[in-house]
Motif scaffolding. Sequence first.
Motif, mmCIF file in Angstrom:
data_model
loop_
_atom_site.group_PDB
_atom_site.id
_atom_site.type_symbol
_atom_site.label_atom_id
_atom_site.label_comp_id
_atom_site.label_asym_id
_atom_site.label_seq_id
_atom_site.Cartn_x
_atom_site.Cartn_y
_atom_site.Cartn_z
ATOM 1 N N VAL A 19 55.630 80.234 45.307
ATOM 2 C CA VAL A 19 55.110 79.116 44.883
ATOM 3 C C VAL A 19 53.711 79.021 44.791
ATOM 4 O O VAL A 19 52.696 79.408 45.625
ATOM 5 N N LEU A 20 53.119 78.542 43.282
ATOM 6 C CA LEU A 20 51.842 78.395 43.172
ATOM 7 C C LEU A 20 51.003 77.297 43.794
ATOM 8 O O LEU A 20 51.409 76.080 43.443
ATOM 9 N N VAL A 21 50.159 77.477 44.690
ATOM 10 C CA VAL A 21 49.505 76.367 45.377
ATOM 11 C C VAL A 21 48.079 76.333 44.588
ATOM 12 O O VAL A 21 47.226 77.462 44.867
ATOM 13 N N ARG A 22 47.537 75.429 44.076
ATOM 14 C CA ARG A 22 46.321 74.863 43.510
ATOM 15 C C ARG A 22 45.308 74.446 44.676
ATOM 16 O O ARG A 22 45.824 73.699 45.176
ATOM 17 N N LYS A 23 44.219 75.054 44.432
ATOM 18 C CA LYS A 23 42.751 74.387 45.300
ATOM 19 C C LYS A 23 42.983 73.008 45.007
ATOM 20 O O LYS A 23 43.076 72.390 43.789
ATOM 21 N N GLY A 24 42.846 71.990 45.995
ATOM 22 C CA GLY A 24 42.758 70.492 45.818
ATOM 23 C C GLY A 24 44.171 69.904 45.601
ATOM 24 O O GLY A 24 44.179 68.692 45.557
ATOM 25 N N SER A 25 45.332 70.736 46.067
ATOM 26 C CA SER A 25 46.640 70.127 46.144
ATOM 27 C C SER A 25 46.633 69.014 47.275
ATOM 28 O O SER A 25 47.255 67.933 46.953
ATOM 29 N N VAL A 26 46.235 69.224 48.321
ATOM 30 C CA VAL A 26 46.351 68.422 49.389
ATOM 31 C C VAL A 26 45.608 66.926 49.216
ATOM 32 O O VAL A 26 45.930 65.864 49.531
ATOM 33 N N GLY A 27 44.205 67.280 48.624
ATOM 34 C CA GLY A 27 43.414 66.003 48.322
ATOM 35 C C GLY A 27 44.267 65.200 47.193
ATOM 36 O O GLY A 27 44.196 63.966 47.254
ATOM 37 N N ALA A 28 44.591 65.992 45.992
ATOM 38 C CA ALA A 28 45.411 65.246 45.231
ATOM 39 C C ALA A 28 46.637 64.382 45.872
ATOM 40 O O ALA A 28 46.790 63.358 45.343
ATOM 41 N N PHE A 29 47.364 65.106 46.541
ATOM 42 C CA PHE A 29 48.442 64.262 47.118
ATOM 43 C C PHE A 29 48.090 63.160 47.852
ATOM 44 O O PHE A 29 48.680 62.040 47.595
ATOM 45 N N LEU A 30 46.863 63.097 48.595
ATOM 46 C CA LEU A 30 46.533 61.929 49.238
ATOM 47 C C LEU A 30 46.046 60.903 48.501
ATOM 48 O O LEU A 30 46.355 59.757 48.672
ATOM 49 N N VAL A 31 45.375 61.294 47.219
ATOM 50 C CA VAL A 31 44.960 60.169 46.222
ATOM 51 C C VAL A 31 45.907 59.635 45.558
ATOM 52 O O VAL A 31 46.079 58.298 45.648
ATOM 53 N N ASN A 32 47.167 60.474 45.263
ATOM 54 C CA ASN A 32 48.052 59.895 44.729
ATOM 55 C C ASN A 32 48.747 58.854 45.640
ATOM 56 O O ASN A 32 49.466 57.817 45.283
ATOM 57 N N TRP A 33 48.914 59.284 46.920
ATOM 58 C CA TRP A 33 49.738 58.101 47.970
ATOM 59 C C TRP A 33 48.581 56.882 48.204
ATOM 60 O O TRP A 33 49.447 55.882 47.998
ATOM 61 N N ARG A 34 47.662 56.906 48.192
ATOM 62 C CA ARG A 34 46.793 55.880 48.152
ATOM 63 C C ARG A 34 46.983 54.994 46.648
ATOM 64 O O ARG A 34 46.903 53.698 46.970
ATOM 65 N N ILE A 35 47.156 55.358 45.770
ATOM 66 C CA ILE A 35 47.478 54.707 44.492
ATOM 67 C C ILE A 35 48.823 54.097 44.519
ATOM 68 O O ILE A 35 48.920 52.834 44.388
ATOM 69 N N LEU A 36 49.781 54.548 45.142
ATOM 70 C CA LEU A 36 51.057 54.110 45.345
ATOM 71 C C LEU A 36 50.911 52.764 46.244
ATOM 72 O O LEU A 36 51.779 52.195 46.215
ATOM 73 N N GLN A 37 50.006 53.077 47.176
ATOM 74 C CA GLN A 37 49.904 52.031 48.329
ATOM 75 C C GLN A 37 49.237 50.611 47.821
ATOM 76 O O GLN A 37 48.937 49.777 48.262
ATOM 77 N N ASP A 38 48.407 51.091 46.750
ATOM 78 C CA ASP A 38 47.312 50.212 46.165
ATOM 79 C C ASP A 38 48.141 48.876 45.316
ATOM 80 O O ASP A 38 48.504 49.445 44.060
ATOM 81 N N PRO A 39 48.210 47.696 45.559
ATOM 82 C CA PRO A 39 48.874 46.799 44.822
ATOM 83 C C PRO A 39 48.005 46.291 43.453
ATOM 84 O O PRO A 39 48.450 46.057 42.510
ATOM 85 N N HIS A 40 47.002 46.955 43.384
ATOM 86 C CA HIS A 40 45.994 46.535 42.116
ATOM 87 C C HIS A 40 46.059 47.647 41.371
ATOM 88 O O HIS A 40 45.242 47.677 40.233
ATOM 89 N N GLN A 41 46.922 48.606 41.614
ATOM 90 C CA GLN A 41 46.691 49.846 40.683
ATOM 91 C C GLN A 41 48.191 50.001 40.267
ATOM 92 O O GLN A 41 48.910 50.920 39.758
#
Length: 84
Positions: A19-41
């Motif tokens: 599995v190719l793992v890119r630098k920043g994957s964990v950070g991107a995962f967390l940002v996407n989760w925050r977006i999903l939790q934000d009713p303003h987005q």
Amino acid sequence: MKPEDILADQENTILINDVLVRKGSVGAFLVNWRILQDPHQKEAHAQAKVDLLALIPALHALGLFETLQPRDPMLAELIQIGAI
């Protein structure tokens, strides 16, 4: 161990269990989760979900979900979906 011991500063990816793992994957995962939790987005939710699901195989390869368990049932369900 330091981050650069796993992935040198000039490197952007690492192959773990085929599995190719890119630098920043964990950070991107967390940002996407925050977006999903934000009713303003709401307009960004669909793309954030696609992007989050695409990152799950890499995070499994890293062993993240063997160490950390999500508290939110919706996130746990998305992780299960992404693992299939």
